[in-house]
Scaffold this active site. Structure first.
Site, PDB file in Angstrom:
ATOM      1  N   SER A   1     -81.730  35.010  73.417  1.00 43.18           N
ATOM      2  CA  SER A   1     -81.949  34.018  74.467  1.00 43.18           C
ATOM      3  C   SER A   1     -82.380  32.639  73.971  1.00 43.18           C
ATOM      4  O   SER A   1     -82.501  31.712  74.768  1.00 43.18           O
ATOM      5  CB  SER A   1     -82.980  34.530  75.477  1.00 43.18           C
ATOM      6  OG  SER A   1     -84.245  34.703  74.879  1.00 43.18           O
TER       7      SER A   1
ATOM      8  N   LYS B   1     -90.996  33.187  81.171  1.00 41.64           N
ATOM      9  CA  LYS B   1     -90.711  32.052  80.292  1.00 41.64           C
ATOM     10  C   LYS B   1     -91.109  30.731  80.928  1.00 41.64           C
ATOM     11  O   LYS B   1     -91.578  29.819  80.243  1.00 41.64           O
ATOM     12  CB  LYS B   1     -89.238  32.062  79.900  1.00 41.64           C
ATOM     13  CG  LYS B   1     -88.891  33.244  79.000  1.00 41.64           C
ATOM     14  CD  LYS B   1     -87.415  33.345  78.679  1.00 41.64           C
ATOM     15  CE  LYS B   1     -87.144  34.551  77.777  1.00 41.64           C
ATOM     16  NZ  LYS B   1     -85.713  34.697  77.444  1.00 41.64           N
TER      17      LYS B   1
END
Length: 328
Positions: A218, A263
């Site tokens: 990611s 995140k």
């Protein structure tokens, strides 16, 4: 006391333009590099509940009451037949692949040609290519036009109508072989030839990324943006603190990831005021954006680059958004 739940919470962030333990995260040889004043932070998720790292009763209770954590049954995240070594190995492989994809995508965005040997790794089951191509075939042309790199193959396929027959030229055991293949349809409606490709890239610039304590794919988009920032004289971020996430392929397409809410929280905690999110993750973002953080959806590396430039220049009025303030 271990419990059968996995807890995902905000993990550490890293500025891809900076250093970690005294070593630059991105190192470039064979091209001029330039200093940057901003930050481009990759974001991560920390978790418990995997093999060798069981969640505790206290940790699960804290996760249930935390707005930035997610508690799930262990089996939803960690298959019971996988060991921690297997999980670590998979995460490391995905990280290595994402770094290579980021380098190829960044160099292509900067106008470099990145030649590639397109080796067939197999055929997609149920496609016309099954039984026609063989593992180890090297793709050299499509409908008579040479294919010098991966991007060239994708560009040529975009001109093909799904369902039409193309001629795939491969090199097999040193001999050229023309293979007629009826194309299928990808999820996005474009044509596909139905082969898995394991490309080997001939990189025109030596790019290495040093980050040993983070796995998974990611961080690809942020790595690519960091490479671009370092290799261009413009100070794209211009002092702004920008975080983000997203997988990336060699064509520059940004893909969705897991743990977007954690995140976002980690980015805000570490001082970011902007966040670049894969467009496909937008539905998960709405209603979960920390105060002081603005989230911009991106679908391609080019869009992400233009967004960073706009943020650095202060011309953000027209930037799209997929957020609303988190309720308290």
């Amino acid at each position: 006391m271990p419990v059968p739940y996995a807890v995902s919470s905000p993990g550490p962030t890293r500025d891809v333009l900076g250093e970690h333990d005294g070593t630059p995260l991105i190192q470039i040889e064979g091209a001029e590099t330039f200093d940057a004043t901003g930050e481009l932070r990759l974001t991560t998720v920390s978790g418990t509940g995997g093999p060798g790292f069981p969640s505790s009763v206290v940790g699960v209770l804290e996760g249930w009451f935390s707005p930035d954590a997610v508690v799930q049954p262990v089996e939803l995240l960690y298959p019971p037949d996988r060991t921690q070594d297997e999980i670590d190995e998979s995460n490391t492989a995905e990280m290595v692949s994402s770094q290579e994809n980021a380098a190829v995508a960044a160099l292509t965005e900067l106008g470099y040609e990145v030649p590639a040997t397109l080796v067939v790794a197999g055929a997609v089951e149920g496609t016309d290519a099954e039984g026609k191509v063989e593992e180890g075939d090297v793709i050299v042309a499509l409908d008579g036009a040479p294919v010098p790199d991966y991007q060239g193959l994708i560009t040529q396929l975009e001109r093909v109508e799904p369902g039409t027959t193309v001629t795939l030229t491969v090199r097999r055991h040193g001999q050229a072989l023309d293979i007629p293949i009826v194309t299928g349809t990808r999820d996005d409606g474009k044509a596909q030839i139905g082969v898995f490709i394991d490309p080997t890239f001939d990189m025109p610039v030596d790019i290495s990324i040093s980050i040993d304590d983070i796995g998974g794919p990611s961080a690809g988009t942020m790595f690519a943006l960091g490479i671009i920032d370092k290799m261009t004289p413009e100070d794209e971020a211009a002092g702004e603190h920008i975080a983000g996430t997203g997988t990336i392929d060699v064509t520059g397409e940004v893909g969705p990831i897991g743990g977007i809410r954690q995140k976002l929280a980690g980015a805000a905690r570490d001082g970011a005021t902007w966040f670049l999110a894969p467009a496909d993750n937008c539905p998960e973002v709405v209603g979960h954006v920390p105060d002081g953080l603005r989230v911009v959806p991106v679908e391609t590396l080019h869009e992400a680059r233009e967004t960073v430039v706009a943020i650095g220049a202060g011309t953000t009025e027209d930037l799209p958004s997929c957020q609303s303030s988190r309720s308290t």
